[in-house]
Motif scaffolding. Sequence first.
Motif, PDB file in Angstrom:
ATOM      1  N   SER A  43      70.783   7.882  58.863  1.00  0.00           N
ATOM      2  CA  SER A  43      70.257   9.194  59.256  1.00  0.00           C
ATOM      3  C   SER A  43      70.427  10.219  58.136  1.00  0.00           C
ATOM      4  N   GLN A  44      71.527  10.101  57.379  1.00  0.00           N
ATOM      5  CA  GLN A  44      71.735  11.017  56.266  1.00  0.00           C
ATOM      6  C   GLN A  44      70.746  10.749  55.137  1.00  0.00           C
ATOM      7  N   THR A  45      70.474   9.471  54.856  1.00  0.00           N
ATOM      8  CA  THR A  45      69.511   9.172  53.787  1.00  0.00           C
ATOM      9  C   THR A  45      68.105   9.591  54.205  1.00  0.00           C
ATOM     10  N   ASP A  46      67.787   9.484  55.487  1.00  0.00           N
ATOM     11  CA  ASP A  46      66.487   9.960  55.977  1.00  0.00           C
ATOM     12  C   ASP A  46      66.348  11.465  55.738  1.00  0.00           C
ATOM     13  N   LYS A  47      67.386  12.212  56.085  1.00  0.00           N
ATOM     14  CA  LYS A  47      67.356  13.665  55.904  1.00  0.00           C
ATOM     15  C   LYS A  47      67.270  14.027  54.420  1.00  0.00           C
ATOM     16  N   ALA A  48      68.026  13.321  53.590  1.00  0.00           N
ATOM     17  CA  ALA A  48      67.999  13.597  52.157  1.00  0.00           C
ATOM     18  C   ALA A  48      66.623  13.296  51.565  1.00  0.00           C
ATOM     19  N   ALA A  49      66.029  12.176  51.964  1.00  0.00           N
ATOM     20  CA  ALA A  49      64.695  11.817  51.467  1.00  0.00           C
ATOM     21  C   ALA A  49      63.674  12.864  51.899  1.00  0.00           C
ATOM     22  N   ASP A  50      63.774  13.344  53.129  1.00  0.00           N
ATOM     23  CA  ASP A  50      62.865  14.389  53.593  1.00  0.00           C
ATOM     24  C   ASP A  50      63.029  15.664  52.773  1.00  0.00           C
ATOM     25  N   ALA A  51      64.258  16.023  52.470  1.00  0.00           N
ATOM     26  CA  ALA A  51      64.518  17.221  51.674  1.00  0.00           C
ATOM     27  C   ALA A  51      63.932  17.084  50.276  1.00  0.00           C
ATOM     28  N   VAL A  52      64.077  15.920  49.687  1.00  0.00           N
ATOM     29  CA  VAL A  52      63.516  15.695  48.354  1.00  0.00           C
ATOM     30  C   VAL A  52      61.998  15.790  48.410  1.00  0.00           C
ATOM     31  N   ARG A  53      61.401  15.163  49.418  1.00  0.00           N
ATOM     32  CA  ARG A  53      59.935  15.219  49.547  1.00  0.00           C
ATOM     33  C   ARG A  53      59.454  16.660  49.715  1.00  0.00           C
ATOM     34  N   ARG A  54      60.181  17.461  50.486  1.00  0.00           N
ATOM     35  CA  ARG A  54      59.799  18.873  50.650  1.00  0.00           C
ATOM     36  C   ARG A  54      59.901  19.618  49.331  1.00  0.00           C
TER      37      ARG A  54
END
Length: 64
Positions: A43-54
């Motif tokens: 779940s943390q890597t999902d959130k981090a990947a989303d932040a990077v994409r944004r």
Amino acid sequence: MGKLGDMANKAKEMARSHPDQADKGVERAERMVDERTGDKYDSQTDKAADAVRRSYGDKDKPAH
């Protein structure tokens, strides 16, 4: 701004210019972390990947 800040800005600009390539790198990094940690922090890597994409404007790609 220092050298690190300049490098970060250049990396963001490159990602904005080539979002498909940047997304492949984000996916690869996320998958590598998940594999090495046995999905313990998924779940943390999902959130981090989303932040990077944004950060480079690829808001339409969901996390895996």
